[in-house]
Enzyme design. Structure first.
Site, PDB file in Angstrom:
ATOM      1  CE  LYS A  73      -2.627   0.758   3.655  1.00  0.00           C
ATOM      2  NZ  LYS A  73      -1.955  -0.394   4.203  1.00  0.00           N
ATOM      3  CG  PHE A 303      -3.516  -3.154   9.021  1.00  0.00           C
ATOM      4  CD1 PHE A 303      -2.395  -3.890   8.660  1.00  0.00           C
ATOM      5  CD2 PHE A 303      -3.541  -2.610  10.301  1.00  0.00           C
ATOM      6  CE1 PHE A 303      -1.343  -4.098   9.545  1.00  0.00           C
ATOM      7  CE2 PHE A 303      -2.485  -2.809  11.190  1.00  0.00           C
ATOM      8  CZ  PHE A 303      -1.395  -3.561  10.804  1.00  0.00           C
ATOM      9  CD1 TRP A 412       9.001  -3.088  -4.431  1.00  0.00           C
ATOM     10  CD2 TRP A 412       9.772  -4.245  -6.166  1.00  0.00           C
ATOM     11  NE1 TRP A 412      10.065  -3.827  -3.991  1.00  0.00           N
ATOM     12  CE2 TRP A 412      10.556  -4.552  -5.033  1.00  0.00           C
ATOM     13  CE3 TRP A 412      10.073  -4.859  -7.388  1.00  0.00           C
ATOM     14  CZ2 TRP A 412      11.621  -5.448  -5.093  1.00  0.00           C
ATOM     15  CZ3 TRP A 412      11.135  -5.762  -7.443  1.00  0.00           C
ATOM     16  CH2 TRP A 412      11.899  -6.044  -6.294  1.00  0.00           C
TER      17      TRP A 412
END
Length: 559
Positions: A73, A303, A412
């Protein structure tokens, strides 16, 4: 660009800009920076926010029910912010600060990953600008003043068995959960049972993150309930005259921190309440300042969407008057297969059947965002090399049945360039998407009904079971005038239910509320479920064992 290096190696190989050069991108001069070295600075909220409108579109990044390692996240927030800047949208991200607990525990730091990171990564994950230490000091000052008041005669009549205020330290240390203090003779205090929470669970952390000014901060600090008298009357920090000194300790901590991404875009990182034991969002002041300085603001809530996003909307947005323009729901193929019953050691292999069994978890989160809250959403698949084309096609098909698009995110591996498709969909949603935003429940709804509404509407449960202690405490809090506060659920992050073993989209369950407590300064009621700990412990092999520093001061092993 190939991300073959570790996160810390990538971060250390990037040449950072002086922080004043980053500040120039959002119209802030060096005269308005309080420097913490060359690459970090604090921003004076009062000065920079004065007279400016909240003009930016606010994008919330949330996630499916996560695996223990998380679903990327924060990495998505960083990469999306870089991508939005790449396509010409003046964007600032607003993130939480990492706690040392997970840094040295099992989850690692919270500065993103791969080529979507905020830097200086080591500083952000280790002490940063000292905000958490200031919060811990303010918390422990109040604890010291409580015991000092009792030692010197206890004029307020504090019941030593009803003190609810604990000391804190920003470390996972199960040994401190329950302690006996004040022993060793009369001069060493009044003996009593006590305990420690982790700093991010302190009500002062929540107060800092929900305050909108210094005067608001002081008023909230004064309202903290530290315990009760023998006849059940609340005792506040204001009655101990503690709020002024506590605020003085937070003088610098209240201002947001400015750092940069690997692509030299601005990032405000400020505050850090956990989402399973607190409200899980960065500070209102950082979010609002970013909204005054940019066209787009990307933020995250901790979360899964059942925890962080629910609290972002029903606590932060309610209190700060915020309205998200779009929501990104981060998912991974691996996590969906885990929700479909695949063991954590076997998630890399293709398994369309398990993926299909796990998809209801993602679909429930989509339904919550789009139907329960009325917000436009996109699903971001955080890409892994092991992802299979057939698996990705199935996710896209099921999401489109709910009217939600899917964007592959490779931030990423590629940084902002790997998030441009996601960024374009976010812009489309923010500028053209149907937005019928609304809160889950009204202020005046009774506390038990608010909790029940969260469980039935957001978690998909059948209702709640109140323990006798919880029922008694709810009545007392409503009698004391706290019934109009929103609810902050303290619940496992690994399931929609209060049982971490119930993966996917469980049904036919109830949630047991073992107790409730009021965070009067923060302005919410905490509902405690399961065995949620406000002081975590370290795992058998903690991340701390892998972290090291060479003789030149170069740190390794952080992730």
């Amino acid at each position: 660009m190939t991300a073959w290096k570790s996160d810390i190696e990538i971060a250390q190989s990037t040449e950072m800009w002086p922080i004043e050069k980053v500040a120039e991108k959002i119209g802030i001069s060096s005269d308005d920076l309080e420097f913490y070295g060359k690459y970090k600075a604090k921003l004076n909220y009062n000065k920079l926010a004065a007279g400016k409108e909240d003009k930016a579109k606010l994008v919330l990044v949330t996630a499916i029910t996560p695996t223990p390692a998380g679903e990327g996240k924060t990495t998505t927030v960083v990469g999306l912010s870089d991508a939005l800047n790449r396509i010409g949208k003046k964007t600032i991200m607003a993130l939480r600060e990492p706690s040392l607990g997970p840094v040295f525990g099992v989850k690692g730091g919270a500065a993103g990953g791969g080529y979507a990171q905020v830097v200086p990564m080591e500083d952000i994950n280790l002490h940063f600008t000292g905000d958490f230490h200031a919060i811990g000091a303010a918390n422990n000052l109040l604890a010291a003043m409580i015991d000092n008041h009792i030692f010197h005669g206890n004029a307020l009549g504090i019941d030593c068995r009803r003190i609810t205020w604990k000391r804190v330290v920003d470390m996972n240390d199960r040994q401190l959960r329950n302690i006996v203090c004040g022993i060793g003779g009369r001069v060493n205090g009044v003996p009593r049972e006590d305990g420690y929470d982790i700093t991010v669970a302190s009500e002062i952390m929540a107060i800092l993150c929900l305050s909108n000014s210094i005067s608001d901060l002081k008023q909230r600090l004064a309202s903290i309930i530290i315990g009760y008298t023998r006849d059940e009357q609340p005792i506040t920090a204001g009655m101990l005259h503690a709020e002024g000194a506590m605020a003085a300790l937070l003088k610098d901590a209240i201002n947001p921190n400015l750092v940069q991404t690997l692509e030299h875009n601005p990032a405000l990182i400020h505050g850090g309440p956990f989402a399973n034991i607190a409200h899980g969002c960065n500070s209102v002041m950082a979010t609002k300042l970013a909204m005054k300085l940019a066209d787009y603001v990307v933020t995250e809530a901790g979360f899964g969407a059942d925890l962080g996003a629910e609290k972002f909307i029903n606590i932060k947005c309610r209190k700060a008057g915020l309205k998200p323009s779009a929501v990104v729901i981060v998912a991974t193929v691996k996590a969906l297969k885990m929700h479909g019953g695949v063991a954590k050691t076997d998630l890399a292999g293709k398994n369309v059947e398990a993926l299909e069994r796990g998809l209801p978890n993602l679909l429930k989160h989509i339904e919550n965002v789009t139907q329960v809250y009325g917000l436009p959403a996109v699903v971001a698949i955080n890409k892994f090399p092991t992802d299979d084309a057939e698996e990705l096609e199935l996710i896209e098909k099921k999401c489109k049945e709910l009217g939600v698009n899917v964007a592959l995110s490779d931030v990423w591996g590629q940084g902002g360039a790997g998030g441009e498709a996601l960024a374009k969909e976010v812009v489309r949603l923010a500028e053209e998407g149907e937005n019928n935003f609304h809160l889950l429940y009204p202020d005046e709804m009774p506390i038990a009904e608010k909790i029940n509404t969260i469980v039935t509407k957001v978690y998909g449960g059948d209702g709640i079971t109140l323990s006798p202690a919880a029922a008694k405490e709810i009545k007392k809090l409503e009698d004391l005038g706290f019934g109009n506060l929103p609810v902050c659920m303290a619940k496992t992050q690994y399931s929609f239910s209060d049982d971490a073993a119930k993966l996917g989209r469980p049904t036919g369950f109830t949630v047991t509320i073992r107790n409730v407590k009021v965070a009067a300064g923060a302005g919410f009621i905490v509902a405690l479920t399961g065995d949620i700990m406000t002081m975590p412990g370290l795992p058998k092999v903690p991340s701390a064992e892998k972290i090291d520093m060479d003789e030149n001061g170069k740190i390794s092993g952080l992730f």
